[in-house]
Design an enzyme around this catalytic site. Structure first.
Site, PDB file in Angstrom:
ATOM      1  N   LYS A  83       0.857  -1.191   0.000  1.00  0.00           N
ATOM      2  CA  LYS A  83       0.000   0.000   0.000  1.00  0.00           C
ATOM      3  C   LYS A  83       0.893   1.240   0.000  1.00  0.00           C
ATOM      4  O   LYS A  83       2.049   1.205   0.404  1.00  0.00           O
ATOM      5  CB  LYS A  83      -0.920   0.009   1.218  1.00  0.00           C
ATOM      6  CG  LYS A  83      -1.924  -1.142   1.230  1.00  0.00           C
ATOM      7  CD  LYS A  83      -2.859  -1.043   2.424  1.00  0.00           C
ATOM      8  CE  LYS A  83      -3.869  -2.178   2.409  1.00  0.00           C
ATOM      9  NZ  LYS A  83      -4.796  -2.112   3.564  1.00  0.00           N
ATOM     10  N   GLY A 126       4.593  -4.148  -9.198  1.00  0.00           N
ATOM     11  CA  GLY A 126       4.387  -2.807  -8.656  1.00  0.00           C
ATOM     12  C   GLY A 126       5.697  -2.132  -8.300  1.00  0.00           C
ATOM     13  O   GLY A 126       5.915  -0.963  -8.628  1.00  0.00           O
ATOM     14  N   ASP A 149       4.208 -15.634  -7.208  1.00  0.00           N
ATOM     15  CA  ASP A 149       3.288 -15.916  -8.317  1.00  0.00           C
ATOM     16  C   ASP A 149       4.010 -16.260  -9.621  1.00  0.00           C
ATOM     17  O   ASP A 149       3.380 -16.761 -10.554  1.00  0.00           O
ATOM     18  CB  ASP A 149       2.371 -14.716  -8.565  1.00  0.00           C
ATOM     19  CG  ASP A 149       1.570 -14.325  -7.336  1.00  0.00           C
ATOM     20  OD1 ASP A 149       1.294 -15.212  -6.507  1.00  0.00           O
ATOM     21  OD2 ASP A 149       1.226 -13.135  -7.198  1.00  0.00           O
ATOM     22  N   ARG A 184     -14.081 -38.139  -0.300  1.00  0.00           N
ATOM     23  CA  ARG A 184     -14.530 -36.761  -0.457  1.00  0.00           C
ATOM     24  C   ARG A 184     -13.924 -36.092  -1.679  1.00  0.00           C
ATOM     25  O   ARG A 184     -12.937 -36.558  -2.249  1.00  0.00           O
ATOM     26  CB  ARG A 184     -14.133 -35.923   0.772  1.00  0.00           C
ATOM     27  CG  ARG A 184     -14.921 -36.212   2.022  1.00  0.00           C
ATOM     28  CD  ARG A 184     -14.332 -35.467   3.203  1.00  0.00           C
ATOM     29  NE  ARG A 184     -15.169 -35.594   4.392  1.00  0.00           N
ATOM     30  CZ  ARG A 184     -14.740 -35.450   5.634  1.00  0.00           C
ATOM     31  NH1 ARG A 184     -13.464 -35.184   5.852  1.00  0.00           N
ATOM     32  NH2 ARG A 184     -15.569 -35.573   6.644  1.00  0.00           N
ATOM     33  N   MET A 191      -2.733 -19.180  -3.962  1.00  0.00           N
ATOM     34  CA  MET A 191      -2.498 -17.839  -4.474  1.00  0.00           C
ATOM     35  C   MET A 191      -2.019 -17.890  -5.933  1.00  0.00           C
ATOM     36  O   MET A 191      -1.846 -18.958  -6.502  1.00  0.00           O
ATOM     37  CB  MET A 191      -1.471 -17.113  -3.611  1.00  0.00           C
ATOM     38  CG  MET A 191      -2.008 -16.655  -2.280  1.00  0.00           C
ATOM     39  SD  MET A 191      -0.748 -15.732  -1.344  1.00  0.00           S
ATOM     40  CE  MET A 191      -1.803 -14.883  -0.171  1.00  0.00           C
ATOM     41  N   GLY A 192      -1.782 -16.708  -6.498  1.00  0.00           N
ATOM     42  CA  GLY A 192      -1.323 -16.617  -7.875  1.00  0.00           C
ATOM     43  C   GLY A 192      -1.865 -15.416  -8.609  1.00  0.00           C
ATOM     44  O   GLY A 192      -1.428 -15.109  -9.713  1.00  0.00           O
ATOM     45  N   GLU A 244      -6.560 -18.644  -7.145  1.00  0.00           N
ATOM     46  CA  GLU A 244      -7.475 -17.638  -6.624  1.00  0.00           C
ATOM     47  C   GLU A 244      -8.070 -16.739  -7.715  1.00  0.00           C
ATOM     48  O   GLU A 244      -9.149 -16.169  -7.537  1.00  0.00           O
ATOM     49  CB  GLU A 244      -6.768 -16.759  -5.587  1.00  0.00           C
ATOM     50  CG  GLU A 244      -5.617 -15.929  -6.159  1.00  0.00           C
ATOM     51  CD  GLU A 244      -4.914 -15.087  -5.105  1.00  0.00           C
ATOM     52  OE1 GLU A 244      -5.407 -15.014  -3.967  1.00  0.00           O
ATOM     53  OE2 GLU A 244      -3.865 -14.505  -5.437  1.00  0.00           O
ATOM     54  N   ARG A 287     -14.977 -30.694   0.818  1.00  0.00           N
ATOM     55  CA  ARG A 287     -14.293 -29.838   1.782  1.00  0.00           C
ATOM     56  C   ARG A 287     -13.392 -28.859   1.030  1.00  0.00           C
ATOM     57  O   ARG A 287     -12.862 -29.195  -0.040  1.00  0.00           O
ATOM     58  CB  ARG A 287     -13.444 -30.658   2.757  1.00  0.00           C
ATOM     59  CG  ARG A 287     -14.271 -31.546   3.680  1.00  0.00           C
ATOM     60  CD  ARG A 287     -15.031 -30.713   4.707  1.00  0.00           C
ATOM     61  NE  ARG A 287     -15.709 -31.551   5.675  1.00  0.00           N
ATOM     62  CZ  ARG A 287     -16.952 -32.015   5.548  1.00  0.00           C
ATOM     63  NH1 ARG A 287     -17.634 -31.712   4.443  1.00  0.00           N
ATOM     64  NH2 ARG A 287     -17.509 -32.760   6.480  1.00  0.00           N
ATOM     65  N   HIS A 293      -1.902 -17.324   2.719  1.00  0.00           N
ATOM     66  CA  HIS A 293      -0.607 -16.748   3.081  1.00  0.00           C
ATOM     67  C   HIS A 293       0.387 -17.778   3.624  1.00  0.00           C
ATOM     68  O   HIS A 293       1.560 -17.437   3.826  1.00  0.00           O
ATOM     69  CB  HIS A 293      -0.795 -15.622   4.095  1.00  0.00           C
ATOM     70  CG  HIS A 293      -1.349 -14.374   3.481  1.00  0.00           C
ATOM     71  ND1 HIS A 293      -2.675 -14.238   3.159  1.00  0.00           N
ATOM     72  CD2 HIS A 293      -0.744 -13.235   3.082  1.00  0.00           C
ATOM     73  CE1 HIS A 293      -2.878 -13.053   2.613  1.00  0.00           C
ATOM     74  NE2 HIS A 293      -1.729 -12.426   2.551  1.00  0.00           N
TER      75      HIS A 293
END
Length: 369
Positions: A83, A126, A149, A184, A191-192, A244, A287, A293
């Protein structure tokens, strides 16, 4: 450009990644061996823009003693932030509105005041964009590519990626046994952001049965059909790995927090949506596990430590050679230099014709298409 360097600064920006401390240590050691002084900027550029926040100062001396024994540690001793981009810094106006201003001139003034000759900027897209802007304003800058990533262009890989994949693969190994025991469907979200590298590499290495990535819009009916086929074939459990940033064929990405002035949108929630839908489509108990993180933490793998140290020392060599405006990049077997302007603002997604993706298809893995 003169190669006369006496003092350099180091900053780490964006999300943290295993290997950051290894880069910091290698830069400091290689620079000290050349007789240079090194300084660390806290929390991206906040150490310069908000020095009052730090009781010991927003910029501090990085001695050999300060970086001894940190290469194996996760995180970053400098701190990091995603940020407060100094190129688009958010400020509150008297009427309560928010606008963005450019504060990079304050950074340049600080470097001039403290007689800092160059910057080693360690970060992702960034950070590269900020570093390139500082370079274009006259600061001597070399960047080191960092992101779990693996979505930065012009480099074979970024440090942090291998560690994230290794941990996620271990998690999949564990989930196979519990999924099989209870018959199941396990949906695992990783992430990515907008690139599917973590999901693709983890899914193939960890024997997932379906891998859903941003580059391939998915049809859950096809995933459900694959699950039914496994049941018929005597394999009544399934591992579905989802990035994600994955999107359904006729839907949209799941966003936890919308983009605002000062920070980008935050992705998340696609795993829960897929888990709920697959349970309805298949009737099987489902599930959802969100690794999130956890992929950023922990000690870097030996591969990431080595890449990080190669990048750090290459950054110092580049400065010694008079380079600026470049990013060090892995191009097996060597580390090369590429222009930051050719990398900043560009994302490296998974090519649909890449060998790794084809490997998954040949192994019978569903990509939901």
């Amino acid at each position: 450009m003169s190669n006369n360097i006496h003092r350099i600064a180091i900053c780490t920006g964006g999300g943290d990644a295993p290997g950051l401390n290894a880069v910091i240590r290698s830069v400091v050691v290689a620079a000290s061996n050349r007789g240079w002084e090194c300084y660390g900027i806290r929390d991206g550029f906040n150490g310069i823009l908000f020095p009052e926040r730090y009781s010991e100062g927003g910029v501090f001396r990085l001695t050999l003693d300060r970086v001894r024994g940190i290469a194996h540690l996760g995180g970053t001793i400098l701190g990091s932030t995603n940020k407060g981009n100094p190129l688009h810094f958010p400020i509150k106006m008297p009427d309560g509105s928010t606008k963005e201003i450019d504060r990079t001139d304050e950074i340049l003034e600080y470097f001039a005041l403290k007689e800092l000759d160059a910057l080693v900027s360690i970060g992702g897209d960034g950070s590269l964009t900020i570093a390139n802007a500082l370079h274009e304003k006259g600061l001597r800058v070399v960047s080191v590519p960092k992101t779990i990533d693996n979505d930065l262009d012009k480099t074979v890989t970024t440090f942090g990626f291998d560690t994230a994949v290794a941990f996620a693969t271990e998690c999949l190994d564990r989930l196979h046994s519990t999924a099989e025991s209870h018959q199941r469907v396990m949906v695992v979200e990783v992430m990515g952001r907008y690139a599917g590298w973590i999901a693709l590499h983890t899914g193939i290495a960890g024997n997932a049965h379906a891998i859903l990535i941003p580059e391939i819009p998915f049809d859950l009916d096809k995933v459900a059909a694959m699950i039914a086929s496994r049941d018929v074939g005597g394999h009544p459990y399934t591992i579905v790995l989802v990035s994600e940033g994955a999107e359904p064929l006729h839907g949209h990405r799941e966003v936890v927090e919308q983009a605002e002035i000062g920070h980008a949108e935050r992705l998340g929630g696609i795993g829960e949506q897929i888990g709920k839908s697959l349970q309805e489509l298949t009737g099987k108990e489902t599930r959802v596990v969100v690794l999130g993180h956890l992929l950023r933490g922990g000690s870097p793998t030996s591969f990431d430590r080595l890449v990080a140290m190669r990048f750090g020392t290459a950054a110092v060599r580049a400065l010694a050679e008079g380079q600026t405006g470049i990013m060090v990049a892995l191009a097996f077997p060597n580390v090369n230099y590429v222009a930051m302007k050719d990398v900043a603002g560009r994302m490296k997604g998974v090519p649909l014709d890449c060998d790794t993706l084809q490997t998954g298809r040949d192994l019978g893995i569903s990509f939901g298409d």
